[in-house]
Scaffold this active site. Structure first.
Site, PDB file in Angstrom:
ATOM      1  N   ASP A  34       0.862  -1.195   0.000  1.00  0.00           N
ATOM      2  CA  ASP A  34       0.000   0.000   0.000  1.00  0.00           C
ATOM      3  C   ASP A  34       0.890   1.234   0.000  1.00  0.00           C
ATOM      4  O   ASP A  34       2.024   1.178   0.489  1.00  0.00           O
ATOM      5  CB  ASP A  34      -0.902   0.008   1.265  1.00  0.00           C
ATOM      6  CG  ASP A  34      -2.214   0.749   1.032  1.00  0.00           C
ATOM      7  OD1 ASP A  34      -2.166   1.955   0.767  1.00  0.00           O
ATOM      8  OD2 ASP A  34      -3.281   0.109   1.114  1.00  0.00           O
ATOM      9  N   VAL A  46       1.933   0.723  -6.458  1.00  0.00           N
ATOM     10  CA  VAL A  46       1.866  -0.390  -7.406  1.00  0.00           C
ATOM     11  C   VAL A  46       1.765   0.100  -8.865  1.00  0.00           C
ATOM     12  O   VAL A  46       1.835  -0.692  -9.814  1.00  0.00           O
ATOM     13  CB  VAL A  46       0.705  -1.327  -6.980  1.00  0.00           C
ATOM     14  CG1 VAL A  46      -0.639  -0.725  -7.336  1.00  0.00           C
ATOM     15  CG2 VAL A  46       0.857  -2.715  -7.524  1.00  0.00           C
ATOM     16  N   TYR A  77     -12.846   6.424 -12.478  1.00  0.00           N
ATOM     17  CA  TYR A  77     -12.969   5.167 -11.737  1.00  0.00           C
ATOM     18  C   TYR A  77     -13.593   4.090 -12.631  1.00  0.00           C
ATOM     19  O   TYR A  77     -13.032   3.015 -12.810  1.00  0.00           O
ATOM     20  CB  TYR A  77     -13.829   5.411 -10.507  1.00  0.00           C
ATOM     21  CG  TYR A  77     -13.962   4.252  -9.551  1.00  0.00           C
ATOM     22  CD1 TYR A  77     -12.879   3.804  -8.805  1.00  0.00           C
ATOM     23  CD2 TYR A  77     -15.197   3.623  -9.354  1.00  0.00           C
ATOM     24  CE1 TYR A  77     -13.018   2.759  -7.886  1.00  0.00           C
ATOM     25  CE2 TYR A  77     -15.344   2.590  -8.447  1.00  0.00           C
ATOM     26  CZ  TYR A  77     -14.256   2.161  -7.707  1.00  0.00           C
ATOM     27  OH  TYR A  77     -14.406   1.128  -6.810  1.00  0.00           O
ATOM     28  N   THR A 105     -20.288  -1.642  -0.154  1.00  0.00           N
ATOM     29  CA  THR A 105     -19.895  -2.425   1.018  1.00  0.00           C
ATOM     30  C   THR A 105     -19.575  -1.461   2.152  1.00  0.00           C
ATOM     31  O   THR A 105     -19.069  -0.370   1.911  1.00  0.00           O
ATOM     32  CB  THR A 105     -18.682  -3.297   0.665  1.00  0.00           C
ATOM     33  OG1 THR A 105     -19.060  -4.199  -0.385  1.00  0.00           O
ATOM     34  CG2 THR A 105     -18.201  -4.119   1.850  1.00  0.00           C
ATOM     35  N   ARG A 132     -18.598   8.724   1.704  1.00  0.00           N
ATOM     36  CA  ARG A 132     -19.621   7.792   1.233  1.00  0.00           C
ATOM     37  C   ARG A 132     -20.830   7.804   2.168  1.00  0.00           C
ATOM     38  O   ARG A 132     -20.785   8.299   3.289  1.00  0.00           O
ATOM     39  CB  ARG A 132     -19.040   6.387   1.083  1.00  0.00           C
ATOM     40  CG  ARG A 132     -18.171   6.312  -0.142  1.00  0.00           C
ATOM     41  CD  ARG A 132     -17.703   4.918  -0.428  1.00  0.00           C
ATOM     42  NE  ARG A 132     -16.542   4.548   0.366  1.00  0.00           N
ATOM     43  CZ  ARG A 132     -15.841   3.444   0.164  1.00  0.00           C
ATOM     44  NH1 ARG A 132     -16.181   2.613  -0.785  1.00  0.00           N
ATOM     45  NH2 ARG A 132     -14.789   3.176   0.914  1.00  0.00           N
TER      46      ARG A 132
HETATM   47  N1  UDP Z   1     -25.317  10.100  -0.812  1.00  0.00           N
HETATM   48  C1  UDP Z   1     -26.156  10.995  -0.150  1.00  0.00           C
HETATM   49  N2  UDP Z   1     -25.648  11.711   0.886  1.00  0.00           N
HETATM   50  C2  UDP Z   1     -24.376  11.591   1.325  1.00  0.00           C
HETATM   51  C3  UDP Z   1     -23.519  10.666   0.658  1.00  0.00           C
HETATM   52  C4  UDP Z   1     -24.033   9.935  -0.406  1.00  0.00           C
HETATM   53  O1  UDP Z   1     -27.343  11.155  -0.499  1.00  0.00           O
HETATM   54  O2  UDP Z   1     -24.002  12.287   2.287  1.00  0.00           O
HETATM   55  C5  UDP Z   1     -25.861   9.318  -1.925  1.00  0.00           C
HETATM   56  C6  UDP Z   1     -25.086   9.416  -3.230  1.00  0.00           C
HETATM   57  O3  UDP Z   1     -25.531  10.517  -4.005  1.00  0.00           O
HETATM   58  C7  UDP Z   1     -25.424   8.080  -3.872  1.00  0.00           C
HETATM   59  C8  UDP Z   1     -25.564   7.134  -2.681  1.00  0.00           C
HETATM   60  O4  UDP Z   1     -25.766   7.962  -1.551  1.00  0.00           O
HETATM   61  O5  UDP Z   1     -26.646   8.164  -4.545  1.00  0.00           O
HETATM   62  C9  UDP Z   1     -24.332   6.275  -2.444  1.00  0.00           C
HETATM   63  O6  UDP Z   1     -23.204   7.118  -2.460  1.00  0.00           O
HETATM   64  P1  UDP Z   1     -21.748   6.624  -2.117  1.00  0.00           P
HETATM   65  O7  UDP Z   1     -20.878   7.848  -2.160  1.00  0.00           O
HETATM   66  O8  UDP Z   1     -21.727   5.843  -0.860  1.00  0.00           O
HETATM   67  O9  UDP Z   1     -21.315   5.633  -3.272  1.00  0.00           O
HETATM   68  P2  UDP Z   1     -21.816   5.253  -4.731  1.00  0.00           P
HETATM   69  O10 UDP Z   1     -22.796   4.173  -4.535  1.00  0.00           O
HETATM   70  O11 UDP Z   1     -22.446   6.451  -5.390  1.00  0.00           O
HETATM   71  O12 UDP Z   1     -20.581   4.815  -5.402  1.00  0.00           O
END
Ligand code: UDP
Length: 312
Positions: free
Chosen positions: A32, A58, A146, A176, A187
């Site tokens: 890492d 990496v 990504y 997850t 997230r």
């Molecule tokens: N989201 C939200 N409020 C937050 C963070 C995320 O409403 O404070 C929403 C985001 O717009 C998405 C979902 O939650 O629709 C999941 O977001 P995340 O960033 O966890 O990952 P993603 O599934 O989009 O890769």
């Protein structure tokens, strides 16, 4: 003793894989560069004679003199906030990094497992998503750093499998959660738990009708271990995730109730290209691996809340 190289070993999922493989009796080499991972996630393994850590990016040529039986390429920023902050690093780790780790697997005659993602389906037009769906990705949108890197890596993984006979497999990981996520990685799970635990505004992006399905990390890691250790899966791709689907609004209310929080729900702008729905079809994993998630949202979130409370 079987030996595994895990890239991204100090990350959220990577560090749980380190623990899993050590518990199953493997020798583990973790790699890492702490771009989004943390020493804290592997500190408890320091001193374990079956664990070696190499601080390394990496994206550069990877050389190991020792025997390696299995390579797991899990290095990559995975939170939308992280990969928007590190777009070039994200593209590099899932292009150059994938090439380097596949090259290593080839010379070591090692099995290879690539950490792909539900993001390769983009904003899906097929629901739930099956492995044979090709996806709907904006190639120049902000998330493309990504999504397209992961798609390129899948292509490269299959090319090494077809051209060089590398015993390569792909796991497509759906949302997850669990301990060792960063409190401020942006997230949904860390955001909502932090906001509810501190009674701050609960930020729903868009109208909250978009859906996600949430898998507890221990279930996921059990699935990845099965994909890594079952013979005869060369060139196979598996969706791994939980099939219980929630709208973001339902999920916000669930966490607010669970934490008995006084947070107010506030609505913010929906990020560009945010997928409207996401749920894995895991029929293939169930049938081939005998795997399915076992930990309920209530139990998994309970454990995750305990972890985050210790960090606040
Ligand atoms: N989201 C939200 N409020 C937050 C963070 C995320 O409403 O404070 C929403 C985001 O717009 C998405 C979902 O939650 O629709 C999941 O977001 P995340 O960033 O966890 O990952 P993603 O599934 O989009 O890769």
């Amino acid at each position: 003793m079987q030996r595994v190289l895990i890239t991204g070993a100090a990350g959220f999922i990577g560090s749980h894989l380190v623990d899993k493989f050590l518990n199953e009796g493997w020798y583990v080499i973790g790699m890492d560069n702490f771009l989004t991972g943390s020493e804290d996630n592997i500190a408890h393994q320091v001193g374990n004679p079956n664990f070696k850590f190499i601080y390394y990016n990496v994206t550069n040529y990877v050389f190991l003199s020792e025997k390696v039986d299995l390579v797991l390429h899990f290095a990559c920023p995975a939170s939308p906030i992280d990969y928007l902050n590190y777009p070039i690093q994200t593209l590099k780790v899932d292009s150059l990094g994938t090439l380097n780790t596949l090259g290593l697997a080839k010379v070591k005659c090692a099995r290879y497992v690539f950490a792909s993602t539900s993001e390769i389906y983009g904003d899906p037009q097929v629901h739930p998503q099956t492995e044979d769906y090709w996806g709907n990705v904006n190639p120049i949108g902000p998330r493309s750093v990504y999504d397209e890197a992961k798609r390129f890596s899948e292509s490269m993984t299959m090319a090494y499998q077809r051209t060089h006979g590398v015993d390569a497999r792909i796991v497509r990981i759906f949302n997850t959660y669990g301990p060792r996520m960063r409190l401020h990685d942006g997230r949904i799970v860390p955001n909502f738990i932090y906001q509810c635990a501190t009674n701050q505004d609960l930020t729903i992006y868009g109208d909250g009708s978009q859906t996600r399905s949430f898998c507890y990390v221990e279930d996921l890691v059990r699935g990845i271990y099965a994909v890594s250790t079952i013979d005869g899966l060369d060139g196979e791709v598996f969706n791994l995730g939980n099939t219980d689907e929630y709208s973001v609004k339902e999920f916000a209310e669930y966490i607010k109730d669970m934490l008995e929080s006084k947070s107010e729900i506030v609505y913010k702008e929906l990020p560009e290209d945010d997928p409207k729905m996401r749920r894995p079809d895991i029929t293939k994993a169930k049938g081939t691996l005998g795997w399915e998630p076992e930990i309920s949202l209530k139990e998994g979130l309970g454990r995750t809340v305990d972890y985050f409370r210790s960090k606040i």
